[in-house]
Design an enzyme around this catalytic site. Structure first.
Site, short mmCIF file in Angstrom:
data_model
loop_
_atom_site.label_atom_id
_atom_site.label_comp_id
_atom_site.label_asym_id
_atom_site.label_seq_id
_atom_site.Cartn_x
_atom_site.Cartn_y
_atom_site.Cartn_z
N SER A 167 62.36 -88.30 8.49
CA SER A 167 62.94 -88.24 7.15
C SER A 167 62.15 -89.11 6.18
O SER A 167 60.98 -88.83 5.91
CB SER A 167 64.41 -88.66 7.23
OG SER A 167 65.09 -88.37 6.03
N HIS A 371 69.71 -82.63 10.90
CA HIS A 371 68.90 -83.80 10.54
C HIS A 371 69.14 -84.95 11.52
O HIS A 371 68.21 -85.67 11.88
CB HIS A 371 69.26 -84.24 9.12
CG HIS A 371 68.23 -85.09 8.46
ND1 HIS A 371 67.06 -84.59 7.94
CD2 HIS A 371 68.18 -86.43 8.21
CE1 HIS A 371 66.34 -85.56 7.41
NE2 HIS A 371 66.99 -86.70 7.57
#
Length: 400
Positions: A167, A371
């Protein structure tokens, strides 16, 4: 003391859990929730070191190492609000930090400025506004280069590090490559997990809300003198740990998946006490604002100071320039998914077209991969890490 009992009684009477639910967490899980990253690593029988590394602008970064002297170094960089713990918190059989160490790599776990392990500066303290004057740009321009140089100085037989980011750990690496391309020669392979740079195709209820309300919220918290996110981090961590571990476990699990992607089949709910205790580890409001601006524009731009005079002083133009991603010419491996609510697979594919040296491009086969799954999915080794390890070893052997 009486106040704690009153709070506990209130939780018992007003929450959706039974006291017996506490028993679902064994003592080991609850212990891990309160250990530091070095404590987690020591607990599982691995050696651990803590290093303090100073950046050129005065921040002192706490870096954790699972040492293998002389072995190929790997630098692992966490996402927004996260910490070094993210690479080890799911334990030796699953966490990528341990899996890499078991395969003979020298592991360095990053903590960017402002998180719980990197809260010191030569001039400022966290109570100063100036301490929080950073976003992922400074992480890429100052933090990561300082750590790479430190690692290579201590491992003179190696001239490159493997880089693994998740990320924001990828965004910062892309900013570094764009702004300090000389460091691309020091990266053997940039492994980007859930890469974040562009937001042209990201459409979720959370992003729609942020596009409308984020700037108002940012201005409001600054009006109250808040520049750290979350404010009162230690209090926040204790609160979320108590609420999410016991009282409203299902609600917290739902919120996490709502933000990061729904995947209940791969969500290991026994890790909730550890996740809520170690995250959020601390970041800046400015970092959130920079991402918000990317969300609005869709492009990969430097921070807009919302004042043409300031932008001209910083950049020489009224509006912030785009990062030159074509400068990121080290070998890159991209791993991304369709069910990630914080980055769109279409945006990663557009990024892939701009990068000059992508040696591996993998849209994960498991359609629900989220995620959060990149770090703690139940079957993350089979679904992702086996491929990561295989590609790294191919690069090590000169096959890629």
């Amino acid at each position: 003391m009486l106040g704690k009992y009153i709070v506990l009684i209130w939780i018992l009477l007003h929450s959706n859990f039974a006291y017996s639910d506490i028993l679902k967490y064994n003592s080991s899980i609850l212990e891990d929730a309160h250990l530091t990253t070095p404590g987690l690593i020591k607990k599982h029988g691995y050696k651990v070191e803590t290093h303090k590394i100073e950046t050129k602008d005065g921040y002192l970064l706490g870096i954790h190492r699972i040492p293998k002297p002389g072995a190929q170094p790997v630098l692992m960089v966490h996402g927004l609000g996260d910490s070094s713990a993210t690479w080890v918190l799911s334990g030796p059989r699953s966490a990528l930090g341990y899996l890499l160490s078991d395969r003979g790599y020298d592991i360095w776990l990053m903590n960017i400025r402002g998180n719980r392990y990197s809260r010191k500066h030569r001039k400022y303290i966290p109570l100063n506004r100036e301490f929080w004057d950073f976003s992922f740009h400074e992480n890429g321009f100052y933090d990561i280069p300082a750590v790479i140089d430190y690692i290579l100085k201590r491992n003179e037989e190696h001239t490159q590090v493997h880089y693994i980011g998740h990320s924001q750990g990828t965004t910062a690496a892309f900013a570094m490559g764009a702004e300090r391309p000389e460091y691309m020669k020091k990266i053997k392979l940039l492994t980007a997990l859930a890469p974040v740079a562009y937001f042209r195709n990201l459409r979720t209820p959370a992003t729609d809300f942020l596009k409308i309300h984020a700037q108002t919220l940012i201005n409001l918290v600054r009006l109250f003198g808040i520049f750290e996110f979350p404010p009162e981090r230690e209090v926040w961590n204790r609160l979320t740990y108590q609420i999410c571990s016991f009282a409203f476990r299902n609600t917290c699990q739902y919120i996490m998946m709502l933000v990061m992607g729904m995947d209940s089949s791969q969500f290991n709910e026994t890790l909730i006490p550890i996740l809520t205790s170690h995250y959020l580890a601390g970041s800046s409001v400015k970092a959130l604002e920079h991402y918000y601006q990317l969300l609005l524009t869709g492009g990969f731009y430097k921070l807009n100071y919302l004042n043409p005079t300031v932008n001209i002083r910083k950049y020489g133009t009224k509006y912030p320039p785009e990062y030159k991603v074509e400068n990121i010419d080290c070998k890159v491996a991209l791993y991304y998914s369709r069910n990630d609510r914080l980055t769109s697979h279409k945006d990663v594919q557009n990024l892939r077209k701009k990068l000059p040296n992508v040696v591996h491009d993998e849209l994960l086969a498991y359609s629900k991969f989220s995620h959060l799954d990149f770090l703690v999915a139940i079957d993350v080794q089979k679904l992702l890490y086996d491929s990561v390890l295989r590609v790294m070893q191919k690069v090590d052997r000169g096959e890629l």
